[in-house]
Design a protein around this motif. Structure first.
Motif, PDB file in Angstrom:
ATOM      1  N   GLY A   6       0.780  -1.235  -0.137  1.00 50.92           N
ATOM      2  CA  GLY A   6       0.073   0.107  -0.082  1.00 50.92           C
ATOM      3  C   GLY A   6       0.864   1.251   0.008  1.00 50.92           C
ATOM      4  N   SER A   8       1.662   3.185  -2.260  1.00 49.25           N
ATOM      5  CA  SER A   8       0.972   4.318  -3.125  1.00 49.25           C
ATOM      6  C   SER A   8      -0.070   5.056  -2.331  1.00 49.25           C
ATOM      7  N   GLY A   9      -0.287   4.493  -1.096  1.00 52.93           N
ATOM      8  CA  GLY A   9      -1.458   5.191  -0.450  1.00 52.93           C
ATOM      9  C   GLY A   9      -0.841   6.239   0.653  1.00 52.93           C
ATOM     10  N   GLN A  10      -1.806   6.867   1.324  1.00 53.11           N
ATOM     11  CA  GLN A  10      -1.370   8.004   2.150  1.00 53.11           C
ATOM     12  C   GLN A  10      -0.474   7.313   3.388  1.00 53.11           C
ATOM     13  N   LEU A  11      -0.898   6.285   4.050  1.00 57.63           N
ATOM     14  CA  LEU A  11      -0.187   5.748   5.193  1.00 57.63           C
ATOM     15  C   LEU A  11       1.176   5.044   4.951  1.00 57.63           C
ATOM     16  N   ARG A  33       0.035  -1.982  -6.510  1.00 53.02           N
ATOM     17  CA  ARG A  33      -0.892  -2.096  -7.698  1.00 53.02           C
ATOM     18  C   ARG A  33      -0.169  -1.421  -8.863  1.00 53.02           C
ATOM     19  N   LYS A  37       2.833   4.986  -9.524  1.00 55.38           N
ATOM     20  CA  LYS A  37       2.518   5.926  -8.435  1.00 55.38           C
ATOM     21  C   LYS A  37       3.715   6.075  -7.523  1.00 55.38           C
ATOM     22  N   ASP A  52      -1.072  -7.330  -6.151  1.00 59.15           N
ATOM     23  CA  ASP A  52      -2.479  -6.982  -5.859  1.00 59.15           C
ATOM     24  C   ASP A  52      -2.832  -8.094  -4.865  1.00 59.15           C
ATOM     25  N   TYR A  53      -3.655  -7.617  -3.980  1.00 61.10           N
ATOM     26  CA  TYR A  53      -4.060  -8.526  -2.879  1.00 61.10           C
ATOM     27  C   TYR A  53      -5.058  -9.505  -3.505  1.00 61.10           C
ATOM     28  N   SER A  73      -3.885  -2.549   5.768  1.00 58.19           N
ATOM     29  CA  SER A  73      -5.360  -3.253   5.824  1.00 58.19           C
ATOM     30  C   SER A  73      -6.079  -2.882   4.164  1.00 58.19           C
ATOM     31  N   GLN A 107      -6.760  -1.544  13.834  1.00 63.61           N
ATOM     32  CA  GLN A 107      -7.447   0.044  14.522  1.00 63.61           C
ATOM     33  C   GLN A 107      -7.952  -0.296  15.813  1.00 63.61           C
ATOM     34  N   GLY A 142      -5.210   4.662  16.003  1.00 64.41           N
ATOM     35  CA  GLY A 142      -6.376   5.631  16.158  1.00 64.41           C
ATOM     36  C   GLY A 142      -7.009   5.913  14.985  1.00 64.41           C
ATOM     37  N   TYR A 144      -8.215   7.898  11.966  1.00 61.31           N
ATOM     38  CA  TYR A 144      -7.368   8.727  11.428  1.00 61.31           C
ATOM     39  C   TYR A 144      -8.087  10.534  11.231  1.00 61.31           C
ATOM     40  N   HIS A 174      -1.953  10.742  10.212  1.00 57.08           N
ATOM     41  CA  HIS A 174      -1.351   9.575   9.347  1.00 57.08           C
ATOM     42  C   HIS A 174       0.282   9.763   9.628  1.00 57.08           C
TER      43      HIS A 174
END
Ligand SMILES: NC(=O)c1ccc[n+]([C@@H]2O[C@H](COP(=O)([O-])OP(=O)(O)OC[C@H]3O[C@@H](n4cnc5c(N)ncnc54)[C@H](OP(=O)(O)O)[C@@H]3O)[C@@H](O)[C@H]2O)c1
Length: 287
Positions: A6, A8-11, A33, A37, A52-53, A73, A107, A142, A144, A174
């Motif tokens: 992940g 390429s995501g924010q976290l 994926r 990016k 890819d999951y 996740s 979480q 926690g 976000y 984050h």
């Protein structure tokens, strides 16, 4: 090697950037994926591979040589997908690859009886990890702070935050979570099982956020309680997927029940400084 999914995501991206301050780039891999990016990470010397999951073989190839794996996740439920199937495939693949420890982004609501649908998914995933035979750490993040902004984007703009009755939430940035995750990932000792809740240092509800936003924006921001039915009707009108609506309504129910309210010093202890406040998150967004 530490492999981060992940990215390429924010976290995930922020975790990699914090890891780069701790260990050489040649010891960090990401699986994404869309490698396009994360060209910037590749330029910094991070190994970039596609996975890819939904595709176990792609994960097997991308995670080659991973001693530690940070599994971000899945957010598939929001769009009708099955995050548990994806997590199950990921955990089985990690075992096949020979990963020594999985770090999973859980979480604070993780519980089989959570009123927040992702809380139940996190609990089921933690149970899978416990049964996997692998060493594992569940990073109990926690809620976000960015989600507070996203869920209320129209409300902050119009000047009225409209959702069902909510409750106090220890909103968490984050970047703080990513910094703590990187510290735990690169650490010699690892927490076994769930971490303590990794949260911001104060719990605020939507009325509190409205008050803070009013001060920062210099215009009135109100909090208006509306029914769950009104949320559903409005979301359908706007074409929001059912999974995302369930998450939103579940958040309000779980917040009312206090599932996100606990404030815990662990995040601050790992960071060695106080966590970012929700006031400064709002200030950065609206100031
Ligand atoms: N703690 C909280 O309060 C909270 C709130 C919201 C969400 N979450 C959870 O935290 C996770 C990370 O948050 P975030 O802010 O970084 O979310 P994000 O910016 O949406 O990033 C999600 C990442 O997961 C990747 N991904 C999605 N489906 C995938 C698949 N089938 N195979 C491989 N990778 C896939 C995305 O890849 P692409 O770039 O290719 O899309 C992206 O890199 C979310 O996915 C969600 O489960 C937690």
């Amino acid at each position: 090697m530490i492999v981060v999914t992940g990215a390429s995501g924010q976290l995930g991206r922020k975790i990699v950037l914090h890891l780069l301050q701790k260990i050489p780039a040649s010891e960090i891999g990401v699986s994404v994926r869309d490698p396009g990016k994360v060209r910037d990470l590749a330029k910094l010397g991070v190994r970039v591979r596609h996975a890819d999951y939904e595709n176990p073989q792609s994960m097997y190839d991308a995670w080659e040589g991973a001693a530690r794996l940070l599994l971000v996740s899945s957010n598939a439920a929001a769009t009708g997908g099955d995050p548990l199937r994806q997590h199950s495939a990921a955990i089985a693949t990690a075992a096949k690859v020979g990963v020594q420890r999985i770090f999973y982004t859980s979480q604070v609501s993780s519980s089989p009886t959570s009123l927040f649908p992702p809380g139940r998914t996190h609990a089921a995933t933690e149970a899978m990890l416990a049964g996997s035979g692998l060493a594992w750490t569940a990073l109990r993040h926690g809620f976000y702070a960015a989600s507070a902004l996203a869920m209320n984007a129209r409300g902050f703009e119009s000047g009225t935050l409209e959702l069902p009755e909510d409750g106090k939430v220890a909103w968490t940035a984050h970047d703080d979570l990513a910094a703590a995750d990187a510290t735990l990932l690169a650490g010699i000792e690892a927490v076994d099982g769930p971490t303590c809740p990794l949260t911001g240092s104060e719990a605020l509800d939507l009325a509190d956020l409205a008050r803070l936003a009013s001060e920062i924006m210099g215009k009135p921001v109100l909090r208006r309680t509306i029914s769950e039915d009104a949320v559903v009707a409005r979301a359908r009108q706007r074409g929001v997927p059912d999974g995302a609506v369930a998450v939103m309504i579940g958040y309000c129910r779980a917040a009312r029940a206090g599932e996100f309210a606990a404030v815990n010093p662990s995040l601050s202890q790992i960071l060695g400084r106080p966590p970012v406040t929700i006031r400064s998150v709002l200030q950065a967004e609206f100031g």
